[in-house]
Motif scaffolding. Structure first.
Motif, PDB file in Angstrom:
ATOM      1  N   MET A   1      56.907 -40.776 -22.930  1.00 14.91           N
ATOM      2  CA  MET A   1      56.506 -39.712 -24.391  1.00 14.91           C
ATOM      3  C   MET A   1      55.874 -40.103 -25.620  1.00 14.91           C
ATOM      4  O   MET A   1      54.742 -39.580 -25.468  1.00 14.91           O
ATOM      5  N   ILE A   2      56.506 -41.492 -25.986  1.00 14.78           N
ATOM      6  CA  ILE A   2      55.759 -41.844 -27.240  1.00 14.78           C
ATOM      7  C   ILE A   2      54.816 -42.472 -26.638  1.00 14.78           C
ATOM      8  O   ILE A   2      53.790 -42.719 -27.247  1.00 14.78           O
ATOM      9  N   ASP A   3      54.729 -43.878 -25.607  1.00 17.30           N
ATOM     10  CA  ASP A   3      53.468 -44.580 -25.345  1.00 17.30           C
ATOM     11  C   ASP A   3      52.379 -43.491 -24.274  1.00 17.30           C
ATOM     12  O   ASP A   3      50.835 -43.770 -24.937  1.00 17.30           O
ATOM     13  N   ALA A   4      52.697 -42.123 -24.793  1.00 20.43           N
ATOM     14  CA  ALA A   4      51.455 -41.387 -24.050  1.00 20.43           C
ATOM     15  C   ALA A   4      50.989 -40.994 -25.138  1.00 20.43           C
ATOM     16  O   ALA A   4      49.847 -40.820 -25.368  1.00 20.43           O
ATOM     17  N   ILE A   5      51.625 -40.776 -26.133  1.00 18.52           N
ATOM     18  CA  ILE A   5      51.293 -40.190 -27.677  1.00 18.52           C
ATOM     19  C   ILE A   5      50.351 -41.062 -27.639  1.00 18.52           C
ATOM     20  O   ILE A   5      48.958 -41.073 -28.802  1.00 18.52           O
ATOM     21  N   ALA A   6      50.779 -42.414 -28.091  1.00 16.93           N
ATOM     22  CA  ALA A   6      49.897 -43.900 -28.752  1.00 16.93           C
ATOM     23  C   ALA A   6      48.649 -43.787 -28.298  1.00 16.93           C
ATOM     24  O   ALA A   6      48.143 -44.112 -28.259  1.00 16.93           O
ATOM     25  N   TYR A   7      49.212 -43.666 -27.076  1.00 10.88           N
ATOM     26  CA  TYR A   7      47.578 -44.207 -26.244  1.00 10.88           C
ATOM     27  C   TYR A   7      47.343 -42.658 -26.337  1.00 10.88           C
ATOM     28  O   TYR A   7      45.354 -43.132 -26.637  1.00 10.88           O
ATOM     29  N   LYS A   8      46.922 -41.448 -26.167  1.00 10.41           N
ATOM     30  CA  LYS A   8      46.348 -40.773 -25.788  1.00 10.41           C
ATOM     31  C   LYS A   8      45.041 -41.212 -27.986  1.00 10.41           C
ATOM     32  O   LYS A   8      43.768 -40.492 -27.595  1.00 10.41           O
ATOM     33  N   TYR A   9      46.232 -41.128 -28.931  1.00 12.72           N
ATOM     34  CA  TYR A   9      45.243 -41.905 -30.042  1.00 12.72           C
ATOM     35  C   TYR A   9      44.816 -42.888 -30.470  1.00 12.72           C
ATOM     36  O   TYR A   9      44.041 -43.201 -31.250  1.00 12.72           O
ATOM     37  N   ARG A  10      45.191 -44.132 -29.474  1.00 17.68           N
ATOM     38  CA  ARG A  10      44.716 -44.944 -29.962  1.00 17.68           C
ATOM     39  C   ARG A  10      43.391 -45.310 -28.920  1.00 17.68           C
ATOM     40  O   ARG A  10      42.252 -46.556 -29.706  1.00 17.68           O
ATOM     41  N   THR A  11      43.458 -44.430 -27.196  1.00 13.82           N
ATOM     42  CA  THR A  11      41.810 -44.728 -27.243  1.00 13.82           C
ATOM     43  C   THR A  11      41.353 -43.401 -27.040  1.00 13.82           C
ATOM     44  O   THR A  11      39.749 -43.372 -27.461  1.00 13.82           O
ATOM     45  N   ARG A  12      41.429 -42.192 -28.152  1.00 14.43           N
ATOM     46  CA  ARG A  12      40.651 -41.348 -28.912  1.00 14.43           C
ATOM     47  C   ARG A  12      40.203 -40.412 -27.562  1.00 14.43           C
ATOM     48  O   ARG A  12      38.561 -40.317 -27.587  1.00 14.43           O
ATOM     49  N   THR A  13      41.012 -40.513 -26.135  1.00 18.19           N
ATOM     50  CA  THR A  13      40.500 -39.714 -25.333  1.00 18.19           C
ATOM     51  C   THR A  13      41.705 -37.814 -25.266  1.00 18.19           C
ATOM     52  O   THR A  13      42.222 -37.926 -25.867  1.00 18.19           O
ATOM     53  N   PRO A  14      40.488 -37.638 -24.867  1.00 17.20           N
ATOM     54  CA  PRO A  14      41.277 -35.663 -24.427  1.00 17.20           C
ATOM     55  C   PRO A  14      42.468 -36.096 -23.846  1.00 17.20           C
ATOM     56  O   PRO A  14      42.820 -36.343 -22.815  1.00 17.20           O
ATOM     57  N   TRP A  15      43.300 -35.547 -24.235  1.00 16.27           N
ATOM     58  CA  TRP A  15      45.154 -35.169 -23.471  1.00 16.27           C
ATOM     59  C   TRP A  15      44.690 -35.276 -21.211  1.00 16.27           C
ATOM     60  O   TRP A  15      45.635 -36.021 -21.361  1.00 16.27           O
TER      61      TRP A  15
END
Length: 85
Positions: free
Chosen positions: A1-15
């Motif tokens: 779950m934390i990896d998914a959240i970090a990925y979203k903010y690192r890549t600036r992709t939509p959820w």
């Protein structure tokens, strides 16, 4: 779950564009919002800072560029309308 959240903010992709291996994007988004409301993120960051400070691993780096900081055109020395000086 934390990896998914970090990925979203690192890549600036939509959820909705999280990789499939990250699990449900709705679950990741809801967990982020719940943890933020409950103050969990502040506790985690405070604990990490304390641990890094105790071991001497804490180093502050601040990066600021025009993509994250905006200034009004007059702050940049742009010519103002009206009578000349």
């Amino acid at each position: 779950m934390i990896d998914a959240i970090a990925y979203k903010y690192r890549t600036r992709t939509p959820w909705m564009d999280l990789p499939e291996h990250s699990g449900s994007w709705k679950g990741a988004r809801n967990r982020l919002r719940k943890w933020a409301a409950d103050g969990i993120w502040e506790e985690v960051f405070t604990a990490l800072q304390a641990r890094a400070g105790a071991t001497g691993d804490l180093e502050w780096l601040v990066g600021v560029d025009s993509t994250v900081v905006g200034a009004h055109q007059h702050a940049a020395g742009a010519r103002q309308k009206g009578p000349g000086r």
